[in-house]
Design a protein around this motif. Structure first.
Motif, PDB file in Angstrom:
ATOM      1  N   UNK A 214       7.965  -0.827   6.316  1.00 55.69           N
ATOM      2  CA  UNK A 214       7.409   0.492   5.992  1.00 55.69           C
ATOM      3  C   UNK A 214       8.567   1.388   5.596  1.00 55.69           C
ATOM      4  N   UNK A 215       8.445   1.993   4.436  1.00 57.53           N
ATOM      5  CA  UNK A 215       9.522   2.856   3.953  1.00 57.53           C
ATOM      6  C   UNK A 215       8.941   4.186   3.508  1.00 57.53           C
ATOM      7  N   UNK A 216       9.652   5.243   3.804  1.00 56.47           N
ATOM      8  CA  UNK A 216       9.217   6.570   3.371  1.00 56.47           C
ATOM      9  C   UNK A 216      10.228   7.103   2.362  1.00 56.47           C
ATOM     10  N   UNK A 217       9.762   7.322   1.143  1.00 60.25           N
ATOM     11  CA  UNK A 217      10.642   7.831   0.101  1.00 60.25           C
ATOM     12  C   UNK A 217      10.291   9.287  -0.183  1.00 60.25           C
TER      13      UNK A 217
ATOM     14  N   UNK B 137       5.410   3.829   1.813  1.00 61.87           N
ATOM     15  CA  UNK B 137       5.125   2.498   1.256  1.00 61.87           C
ATOM     16  C   UNK B 137       5.074   1.485   2.386  1.00 61.87           C
ATOM     17  N   UNK B 138       4.027   0.678   2.382  1.00 68.56           N
ATOM     18  CA  UNK B 138       3.871  -0.348   3.403  1.00 68.56           C
ATOM     19  C   UNK B 138       3.769  -1.708   2.718  1.00 68.56           C
ATOM     20  N   UNK B 139       4.700  -2.579   2.988  1.00 63.35           N
ATOM     21  CA  UNK B 139       4.706  -3.900   2.336  1.00 63.35           C
ATOM     22  C   UNK B 139       4.485  -4.994   3.369  1.00 63.35           C
ATOM     23  N   UNK B 140       3.500  -5.827   3.084  1.00 64.97           N
ATOM     24  CA  UNK B 140       3.225  -6.979   3.964  1.00 64.97           C
ATOM     25  C   UNK B 140       3.260  -8.234   3.108  1.00 64.97           C
TER      26      UNK B 140
ATOM     27  N   UNK C  30      13.744  -1.626  -2.123  1.00 65.03           N
ATOM     28  CA  UNK C  30      13.988  -2.100  -0.753  1.00 65.03           C
ATOM     29  C   UNK C  30      13.772  -3.610  -0.710  1.00 65.03           C
ATOM     30  N   UNK C  31      14.344  -4.207   0.312  1.00 64.73           N
ATOM     31  CA  UNK C  31      14.189  -5.654   0.472  1.00 64.73           C
ATOM     32  C   UNK C  31      13.187  -5.921   1.579  1.00 64.73           C
TER      33      UNK C  31
ATOM     34  N   UNK D  94       0.856  -1.193   0.000  1.00 67.28           N
ATOM     35  CA  UNK D  94       0.000   0.000   0.000  1.00 67.28           C
ATOM     36  C   UNK D  94       0.891   1.242   0.000  1.00 67.28           C
ATOM     37  N   UNK D  95       0.387   2.277  -0.624  1.00 61.30           N
ATOM     38  CA  UNK D  95       1.189   3.508  -0.753  1.00 61.30           C
ATOM     39  C   UNK D  95       0.340   4.712  -0.396  1.00 61.30           C
ATOM     40  N   UNK D  96       0.925   5.598   0.359  1.00 59.14           N
ATOM     41  CA  UNK D  96       0.275   6.871   0.639  1.00 59.14           C
ATOM     42  C   UNK D  96       1.180   7.972   0.073  1.00 59.14           C
ATOM     43  N   UNK D  97       0.721   8.550  -1.037  1.00 58.77           N
ATOM     44  CA  UNK D  97       1.532   9.582  -1.710  1.00 58.77           C
ATOM     45  C   UNK D  97       1.067  10.962  -1.276  1.00 58.77           C
ATOM     46  N   UNK D  98       2.014  11.793  -0.914  1.00 56.38           N
ATOM     47  CA  UNK D  98       1.672  13.158  -0.495  1.00 56.38           C
ATOM     48  C   UNK D  98       2.459  14.163  -1.315  1.00 56.38           C
ATOM     49  N   UNK D  99       1.707  15.098  -1.905  1.00 54.24           N
ATOM     50  CA  UNK D  99       2.323  16.200  -2.653  1.00 54.24           C
ATOM     51  C   UNK D  99       1.288  17.315  -2.751  1.00 54.24           C
ATOM     52  N   UNK D 100       1.723  18.536  -2.954  1.00 53.24           N
ATOM     53  CA  UNK D 100       0.750  19.635  -2.980  1.00 53.24           C
ATOM     54  C   UNK D 100      -0.195  19.513  -4.177  1.00 53.24           C
TER      55      UNK D 100
END
Lengths: 195, 434
Positions: free
Chosen positions: B114-117, B76-79, B106-107, B55-61
Motif C-alpha cells: 500500500x502506497x500513498x502518493x 494505491x493498493x497492489x495485491x 514502487x516495487x 486499486x486506487x483511491x484518489x482524493x482531491x477537492x
C-alpha cells in the motif's frame, strides 16, 4: 537494501575462490587469487551499468576462469601444475555457485542503478526510486539466497542418496529439456510484448 | 533498465548452461550446484510472475480556483504480482505541477503493498476537468520485457473556477442612468419575503400584508400595506459570443475567459436581487450543443450557471456566423428580457454582430453590448513591464469603423488589462438598473 550493500555482498561472494588461492601458500596461486579478487571488485563496484566497455564481459570471464582453474585446464595449458597445485580444484568448483549468486546480485545492483539514472531523467522522484530499487534489491537477495539454499540442498540430496544420482546421458537430456523450457518461457514473453 | 534486467536473466541462463555442460563433461558434481541454482532462481521468479490487482483511491477537492494549488492524494493498493509498478495520474493540459510529481514507481514484493502518493498541482484555466483514471505499467521481475499496461478508473472531476476573484458584494438597488426603456417587471411569480416598500392598500391586496403600525401613523382612512419583491422580478439574459475572436490572447487570458468571470460575478449579483437570469451562447455553425441556463434565480440557478460557464469553449470555426438556440428567442419574446450581449468587436465579426443585434431587437429593445477589448490583453503579454495608459482609447479608435456597423445600442467597452471586474459589474448594473 541499498545498492552499495548489495555490491558488498556480491563482492564477498565473488572473492571466496580468490581468498582460497591466497591462502594456498603458493606465490603464483596467490597472484591468481589477487587477480580474481580484483576482477570481483570490478564486477561488483565498477560502473558497468551502461552496458558498454570491457566491464560487461567480466562476469562471464570470471566464471569461465573459475571453471578453468577448478578443472585444472589453466594449470595444464600454461604448464603451471608444479606451482599452482590442483588440490583446491574441487573447493573452487564448490564455491562456483556462490560466485554465480554474486554475479546475480551484481547484475541486480547494476539494474537498480541504471533504473535510478534513467527514471530520474524522466522526472520520477529520486527518493521514491531509491526506495523502489532498495525493495527490489532486498527481494532479489532473498530469492537469490533461497535459490542457493535449494541448490546446495539439491546437491546434498544427490550426494547422500545414490538412487538420485543420474548418469551422463540422462543428465544431458534432463538439463537440455529444462533449459529448452526456460528459453521457451522467456522468449514467449518477448513475443507477447512484441505483439 | 528493462533491457538490462532481461539481459541479466539471459546471462544467468547462459552461465548456468555453461556450468551444466562443464559439470556433465567433467563429471564434477560440485558444478551441478550452479545449474541447480539458476534453475531454482528462474523457477522462483516465474512462479511469482502473476498478474496483480491494483486499486486506487484518489482524493482531491471537487472545486478550486484557477492557479490555486490543489493537493492530490493517491492511495494505491497492489495485491499479487512481483515486479515494478510505474504509474501516472494524467493531468489535463490546463494543469501545472507545483510540488512533487504525478508519476510514481514502487516495487511490489512478496506481500501486498500500500502506497500513498501526494503531489500538488494548479489548474491554470477555468473548466470542468475529468481526472478519472490512473495509467500504470507493470514490469514483472521475471520477463520484464513483457510489461503490462493498464488503466484504473478513479471516477472524479474537478471544477476550476475563474481566477478573477468574484466580488461577493451586494450592490444597492439602482435605477438605470440611461434614457432607455426600463426593464419589464415580471408579471408572474410569487411574492418573496424581501421587503421593498410601504404603500397604500389597493383592492386585491391580502389583509395579511397590512402594516398596522404604518396605518396608525398615517392620515385617517388610509390603510398601508407592505410591498414585497416578486420572485424573479426582472429577467436578464446573457448572450455570450463563442467565436474565435473571443480567443485572442493567451489560453488563460483572453476575452472569453474574462467574459466568463464577468458573467459569474454579474449573474450572482442579479440572482441575489431575485432577478431571473438566463444564459445562452452565440456560436459559429456547430449546432446547438452549447451550455445554456433557463432564466431563474436562487442558489440552484447559481450552480447551474457555474456548471454551464465552466463548460463553455470557443468554437473552432474561422468563419463567424452567429447561431443562437431558438429557445433563446422564445424566452426573449415571452419575457421581454434585458439582453446582455458579451463579445469582442473585430473586423471579422462586426457585420455578423450587426445582424445578431437586429434579430434580438425584434423581441427586446433592452440590449446592452459589452465589448471586451482584447488588444490590451495581447499587448500586456507582448510588452511586459510597460504601462499601457491609452490602450483602451487606442483600441477603440482602431475599432471605431467596425463598431459603427452595429445598430445603435447601449455599449460598455471593457479593457480587462486595465479595468477591474468590479468596475464592469457596477457599470452594467447601473446601465440596466437593478
Amino acid at each position: 537494501m541499498n545498492r552499495y550493500s548489495l555490491s558488498i555482498v556480491s563482492f564477498l561472494l565473488l572473492i571466496l575462490p580468490g581468498l582460497l588461492l591466497l591462502d594456498s601458500g603458493y606465490a603464483l596461486a596467490a597472484i591468481v587469487g589477487i587477480i580474481e579478487i580484483g576482477s570481483a571488485a570490478a564486477v561488483s563496484f565498477l560502473p558497468s551499468d551502461r552496458g558498454k566497455g570491457v566491464g560487461r564481459y567480466f562476469p562471464f570471464l570470471i566464471i569461465a576462469s573459475a571453471l578453468m582453474v577448478s578443472q585444472g585446464y589453466f594449470q595444464r595449458l600454461f604448464s603451471l601444475a608444479p606451482v599452482v597445485p590442483s588440490v583446491y580444484d574441487n573447493d573452487i568448483a564448490f564455491l562456483l555457485v556462490f560466485m554465480v549468486l554474486g554475479i546475480f546480485l551484481s547484475m541486480t545492483s547494476g539494474t537498480g542503478k541504471s533504473m535510478i539514472r534513467e527514471m530520474s531523467y524522466a522526472g520520477f522522484d529520486e527518493m521514491e526510486l531509491k526506495s523502489a530499487v532498495s525493495s527490489f534489491n532486498t527481494n532479489m537477495m532473498i530469492i537469490g539466497f533461497s535459490a542457493l539454499i535449494l541448490a546446495v540442498s539439491g546437491y546434498l540430496l544427490i550426494s547422500v542418496l545414490p538412487q538420485v544420482s543420474i548418469g551422463f546421458f540422462p543428465a544431458v537430456i534432463t538439463f537440455g529439456i529444462i533449459y529448452l523450457l526456460l528459453f521457451r518461457v522467456i522468449f514467449s514473453e518477448k513475443r507477447k510484448t512484441a505483439r | 533498465m528493462v533491457k538490462k534486467w532481461s539481459k541479466s536473466l539471459l546471462a544467468m541462463i547462459l552461465i548456468g548452461g555453461v556450468s551444466g555442460i562443464t559439470a556433465v563433461a567433467t563429471t564434477n558434481r560440485y558444478l551441478a550446484m550452479s545449474i541447480l541454482f539458476v534453475i531454482f532462481l528462474l523457477i522462483m521468479l516465474y512462479s511469482l510472475d502473476k498478474e496483480g490487482v491494483i486499486t486506487v483511491n484518489a482524493e482531491f477537492p471537487a472545486r478550486a480556483k484557477a492557479e490555486e494549488i490543489v493537493d492530490f492524494s493517491l492511495l494505491v493498493n497492489a495485491k499479487g504480482g512481483f515486479g515494478f509498478y510505474v504509474m501516472e495520474f494524467p493531468l489535463p493540459d490546463a494543469f501545472l505541477l507545483k510540488e512533487d510529481t504525478n508519476i510514481h514507481v514502487f516495487f511490489k514484493g512478496f506481500s501486498a503493498r500500500e502506497k500513498n502518493f501526494v503531489f500538488k498541482a494548479a489548474g491554470m484555466r477555468r473548466g470542468t476537468f475529468l481526472l478519472d483514471r490512473l495509467n500504470f505499467t507493470y514490469y514483472p521481475a521475471m520477463g520484464v520485457i513483457n510489461k503490462k499496461d493498464g488503466k484504473i478508473t478513479t471516477g472524479g472531476e474537478i471544477e476550476i473556477l475563474p481566477k478573477v476573484a468574484i466580488p461577493n458584494v451586494k450592490l444597492r438597488r439602482m435605477r438605470s442612468n440611461e434614457n432607455t426603456p426600463r426593464n419589464t417587471i415580471s408579471r408572474i411569480g410569487p411574492a418573496s419575503s424581501d421587503f421593498e416598500s410601504v404603500r397604500e392598500y389597493q383592492t386585491g391586496d391580502s389583509y395579511r400584508e397590512i402594516n398596522w403600525k404604518a396605518t396608525a401613523r398615517s392620515a385617517p382612512s388610509r390603510i398601508m400595506v407592505n410591498q414585497y419583491l416578486k420572485e424573479g422580478e426582472k429577467t436578464v439574459l446573457y448572450l455570450l459570443d463563442r467565436s474565435l475572436t473571443m480567443s485572442r490572447g493567451t489560453t488563460e487570458e483572453n476575452p472569453l475567459e474574462y467574459s466568463i468571470s464577468f458573467i459569474f460575478a454579474h449573474s450572482r449579483t442579479l440572482m441575489r436581487e431575485n432577478i431571473n437570469t438566463g444564459f445562452w451562447t452565440a456560436q459559429s455553425g456547430h449546432g446547438f450543443h452549447s451550455p445554456s441556463v433557463m432564466p431563474s434565480s436562487g442558489v440552484e440557478n447559481e450552480n447551474r450557471f457555474r456548471r454551464a460557464l465552466l463548460r463553455v469553449e470557443p468554437t473552432g470555426s474561422n468563419f463567424v456566423v452567429y447561431q443562437v438556440e431558438p429557445k433563446f428567442f422564445t424566452i426573449l419574446r415571452e419575457t421581454s428580457a434585458t439582453v446582455v450581449l458579451i463579445t469582442s468587436v473585430w473586423k471579422e465579426n462586426s457585420a455578423e454582430l450587426a445582424n445578431l443585434v437586429k434579430r434580438v431587437r425584434k423581441y427586446s429593445r433592452n440590449i446592452v453590448l459589452v465589448n471586451v477589448i482584447s488588444q490590451g490583453i495581447i499587448m500586456k503579454h507582448l510588452l511586459t513591464g510597460i504601462e499601457l495608459f491609452s490602450g483602451k482609447r487606442a483600441s477603440l479608435k482602431l475599432a471605431h469603423s467596425y463598431i459603427e456597423r452595429i445598430p445603435r445600442t447601449r455599449r460598455i467597452d471593457w479593457d480587462p488589462s486595465s479595468e477591474s471586474l468590479g468596475f464592469v459589474v457596477t457599470t452594467l448594473s447601473r446601465v440596466i438598473g437593478i
